[in-house]
Structures are given as structure tokens and as C-alpha cells.
Design an enzyme around this catalytic site. Structure first.
Site, PDB file in Angstrom:
ATOM      1  N   THR A 157       4.880  -1.342 -11.702  1.00 22.61           N
ATOM      2  CA  THR A 157       5.779  -1.730 -12.790  1.00 22.61           C
ATOM      3  C   THR A 157       6.613  -0.496 -13.145  1.00 22.61           C
ATOM      4  O   THR A 157       7.595  -0.212 -12.483  1.00 22.61           O
ATOM      5  CB  THR A 157       4.993  -2.269 -14.006  1.00 22.61           C
ATOM      6  N   LYS A 183      -2.344   0.470  -9.711  1.00 28.02           N
ATOM      7  CA  LYS A 183      -1.102   0.650 -10.445  1.00 28.02           C
ATOM      8  C   LYS A 183      -1.454   0.926 -11.889  1.00 28.02           C
ATOM      9  O   LYS A 183      -2.493   0.500 -12.391  1.00 28.02           O
ATOM     10  CB  LYS A 183      -0.187  -0.573 -10.325  1.00 28.02           C
ATOM     11  N   THR A 194      -4.388  -0.159 -19.107  1.00 29.72           N
ATOM     12  CA  THR A 194      -3.382  -1.016 -18.493  1.00 29.72           C
ATOM     13  C   THR A 194      -3.232  -0.715 -17.027  1.00 29.72           C
ATOM     14  O   THR A 194      -2.433   0.098 -16.642  1.00 29.72           O
ATOM     15  CB  THR A 194      -2.023  -0.853 -19.146  1.00 29.72           C
ATOM     16  N   GLU A 282       3.706   7.278 -18.165  1.00 27.92           N
ATOM     17  CA  GLU A 282       5.134   7.117 -18.440  1.00 27.92           C
ATOM     18  C   GLU A 282       5.711   8.369 -19.104  1.00 27.92           C
ATOM     19  O   GLU A 282       5.252   8.802 -20.158  1.00 27.92           O
ATOM     20  CB  GLU A 282       5.360   5.890 -19.327  1.00 27.92           C
ATOM     21  N   ASN A 404       9.616   3.052 -23.155  1.00 28.84           N
ATOM     22  CA  ASN A 404       9.000   1.919 -23.848  1.00 28.84           C
ATOM     23  C   ASN A 404       9.909   1.290 -24.900  1.00 28.84           C
ATOM     24  O   ASN A 404       9.689   0.142 -25.299  1.00 28.84           O
ATOM     25  CB  ASN A 404       7.670   2.350 -24.459  1.00 28.84           C
ATOM     26  N   THR A 409      14.211  -4.548 -21.171  1.00 29.68           N
ATOM     27  CA  THR A 409      15.611  -4.561 -20.754  1.00 29.68           C
ATOM     28  C   THR A 409      15.862  -3.638 -19.579  1.00 29.68           C
ATOM     29  O   THR A 409      16.956  -3.626 -19.055  1.00 29.68           O
ATOM     30  CB  THR A 409      16.513  -4.171 -21.916  1.00 29.68           C
TER      31      THR A 409
END
Length: 409
Positions: A157, A183, A194, A282, A404, A409
Site C-alpha cells: 500500500t 507488507k 497494520t 511511513e 496520512n 486521495t
């Protein structure tokens, strides 16, 4: 190289005997990148899984647990999509997860209860099943013995890199492999964070023993990772054991002479994947490893390690290369377990900053140079007992907020 195993540099999830994998783009993601992948075994394999503790468990997890239970602990295939979590989608989401399982089983010509499914991506949106069905129809043609990378791409992702590893060892007269792929980048927190993890092995091990091993390995690897304190609805780790490299008539159990070697290799793969997820957090610029030593018990050691590595203040200090040990000691004290406030030592790498809970003069410039590196090791010695634990995370950066703030979008 471990004491009992060696790393296979070019190995992947398909290196163990009997496994194929593949991936394709079916339109779940806007970018032209694989978003549907599968792992398939030539035979029904012993299977085990661990699943998120989030109360809003996504539909695919429930369906996979059903398959494993109704097939007496066996799976032969796992189908995974990215781009859509199929979580909080009600009865329709459950029906779609069942359809993924059943239609992929039909495409492979195997029993429907031998298929597990997993999803990752945006929560609360129904799967575009016409696209998924088209992908399922094309999936068998993509399956190949060197399809590990295609599969890894399909499960990403916000990940920046693919995460996979493989080791080999001797079990009796046979060469056995253990491989993994995962992942995970954001919404990562201990207790199945997650992430999706997949492990394969060609060892002969029965489902009940495999399940126990996976749970124990998870407690010291995947459950010791945190990026942002959020636990996903879709977290799952599944392991499949084909048994095709058995090389003898005895299944692996704790009584087997090579059991310890197998456990060491299995735990290495799980820990490697967990650390790879932390490294790829991230917006992350560095890995943070927190080692808590000489705690009163293992639960206390784990709680403190996870609290420190999950602290936004500790993570921010690491990003800014600020040797602010006060944030570390504060996290230690709020972990919810007893500590002796007079006996704690803290080091940043080799730099001692606290001894017996008292500040130590240290070279700020040396500490700054250390903290600017791509890995920060924090050592907390409680001097209370003999238990230890290690947790992994990453720094908190401006890019984490940027990623985040615009996730949908």
C-alpha cells in the site's frame, strides 16, 4: 548467518518446495501496479494464522479463520488484494470475501475451504467485485515458481519497498527452507499491527504445532513493532507448511533433534519481516530498536520496550537527533508495570546517559552524530531481574503527517 541456518540471498516466498506465487493489476489501485496476488501450494499444506485484536476485524480475516477451522488446519492457497481493506463493509463485505475465496478455489480446481483471503487498503469501501473477478480469472496464469516478487508488489500500500527473506537448514537428511513476505508501513502498533505477513516452509509440521510456533514467534517479532500506535482492522500472519522436503518419516515437534534449529530459522524470518516493516514506516528516516534488559519478568520488559518505541516524543527526538533521555525515562515510567526508580541505566548506542537513575555527563556532539545515523539503538537496563525484550519502530517525521493527511486521495 545464524548458528543453525543460512540465509538464501535470492530466496523468496516460493523457494520452499511446492509453492508458486503471482500477481497482476486488476484496477483496485489507480497506479498501474499489481494489486491482486496469490500464493499456491501443490498440496494441501498445514496452516496457522494469527489475527488482529482490533474489534472491527475485517471480513477476509473471518473467512480465512473459517477456512482453516473447517479444513482441519489446512490451506492450499491464499488470495490477497491491496487498495481496499474490505473492512466495516457489513454483510456485502462478508459476501465479497466469500466470493473471493470460492471463485479462486474454483479457478484452481481445489476445495473452497482450502483457500484463505486477505485484503489491505482503505477502510469502509466495498470491493469493486467485477474487477476482482476479472483478476481472479487471470490469476492462475500468473502463478510461477519465481513469482515471489510479483506477489510482494501486489500486497503493497504505502510501502516503499518489498519485504521478503528466506533461510535454509538441515532437518534430518533434508534441506528445509523457511521463507516470508510482508507488507506494512503505517497504522502499525503491537498486537498484530497494520500488516500482512505470509510465511512458507517445506518442512513437515502438523497444524497444531505450527500454530503454537507461530504464536510464540509473533510475540517476539510482529507484536513488538510499532510505527504510529494504531492497530489495523486487517492484520494477519499466515504460515503454510507443505511437508515436501520432509526427508524422513517424523514430523517436526519439540522432541525432534532438529527442532531448535527450525525454531531459530522460523523466528529469524519473522523478526526480519517485523524489522523491515519498522524500517519502512511511513515517512521514516531511521529504525529505532529498544532493548529492555534485566526486567522483573518478560511481560514487563515487553511493555516497557513497546512503550518507549511507540512514544511520539521519543520518536520525534530521534528524528531531530536530540539526545533527550528524559523522554525515554518518562516512557519507562508510564508503561504500566513496576520499576525501581533508583536503578535504571540508559544508553544511546554505546553512549551512557543515565546510570542508577542519575544523569551522566556525555559528549553532546558525539550523541548528535550517533542519532543522525539510520539506526538508533536504545538500551534500558532496569537492574531488577533477568528478563529482556526488544521492540522496533521508526522516527516520527513531517512526511508521516503528509502521507496520512492525504491517504484516500
Amino acid at each position: 548467518m545464524g548458528e543453525h541456518f543460512t540465509i538464501v540471498p535470492e530466496g523468496s516466498i516460493t523457494t520452499p518446495q511446492g509453492f508458486r506465487a503471482g500477481g497482476l493489476h486488476c484496477g483496485l489501485k489507480k497506479i498501474e501496479r499489481n494489486d491482486l496476488g496469490a500464493i499456491v501450494c501443490d498440496v494441501p499444506a498445514s496452516a496457522a494464522g494469527v489475527y488482529t485484536l482490533n474489534a472491527f476485524q475485517a471480513a477476509p480475516l473471518r473467512i480465512t479463520q473459517e477456512s482453516v477451522a473447517l479444513s482441519a488446519g489446512k490451506l492450499q492457497a491464499v488470495l490477497v488484494n491491496s487498495g481496499n481493506a474490505n473492512a466495516c463493509t457489513g454483510d456485502q463485505g462478508e459476501a465479497d470475501a466469500i466470493a473471493m475465496r470460492d471463485e479462486f478455489a474454483d479457478a484452481l480446481g481445489i476445495d473452497r475451504m482450502l483457500v484463505g483471503v486477505a485484503s489491505t487498503g482503505v477502510i469502509g469501501e466495498l470491493l469493486p467485485m467485477e474487477k476482482v473477478r476479472a483478476g481472479i480469472a487471470g490469476m492462475p496464469a500468473t502463478l510461477k515458481a519465481d513469482g515471489g516478487e510479483d506477489f510482494c508488489q501486489a500486497i503493497l500500500t504505502t510501502d516503499l519497498v518489498q519485504k521478503m527473506t528466506c533461510v535454509q537448514l538441515k532437518v534430518g537428511d533434508a534441506v528445509v527452507h523457511i521463507a516470508g513476505a510482508a507488507k506494512g508501513s503505517g497504522m502499525i502498533h503491537p498486537n498484530m499491527a497494520t500488516m500482512l505477513g505470509f510465511m512458507t516452509t517445506d518442512a513437515w509440521i502438523e497444524p497444531a504445532q505450527l500454530h503454537q510456533l507461530l504464536r510464540e514467534a509473533t510475540d517476539t517479532s510482529f507484536n513488538m513493532v510499532t510505527v504510529d500506535g494504531d492497530t489495523s482492522t486487517n492484520d494477519m500472519v499466515v504460515v503454510l507448511a507443505s511437508g515436501l522436503a520432509a526427508g524422513g518419516s517424523e514430523p517436526l515437534t519439540p522432541a525432534h533433534p532438529d527442532w531448535d534449529a527450525f525454531v531459530a530459522g522460523f523466528r529469524f524470518v519473522a523478526e526480519y519481516l517485523a524489522k523491515a516493516i519498522a524500517c519502512d514506516g511511513e515517512g521514516a528516516t531511521k529504525l529505532i530498536e529498544v532493548s529492555v534488559q534485566n526486567a522483573d519478568n518478560i511481560d514487563a520488559a515487553r511493555a516497557i520496550a513497546k512503550t518507549i518505541v511507540g512514544s511520539s516524543l521519543v520518536k520525534s527526538a530521534c528524528f531531530g537527533a536530540d539526545a533527550n533521555w528524559g523522554r525515554i525515562i518518562a516512557a519507562t515510567g508510564r508503561a504500566g508495570v513496576p520499576v525501581n526508580v533508583n536503578t535504571v541505566d540508559v544508553r544511546l548506542g554505546d553512549i551512557s546517559v543515565l546510570e542508577q537513575s542519575r544523569p551522566v555527563k556525555f559528549d553532546e556532539e558525539l550523541a548528535l552524530a550517533y542519532l543522525k545515523g539510520d539506526q538508533v539503538n536504545i538500551y534500558v537496563n532496569l537492574n531488577m531481574g533477568s528478563a529482556s525484550a526488544t521492540a522496533w519502530g521508526c522516527d516520527l517525521t513531517y512526511d508521516y503527517v503528509r502521507i496520512n493527511a492525504a491517504y484516500r486521495t
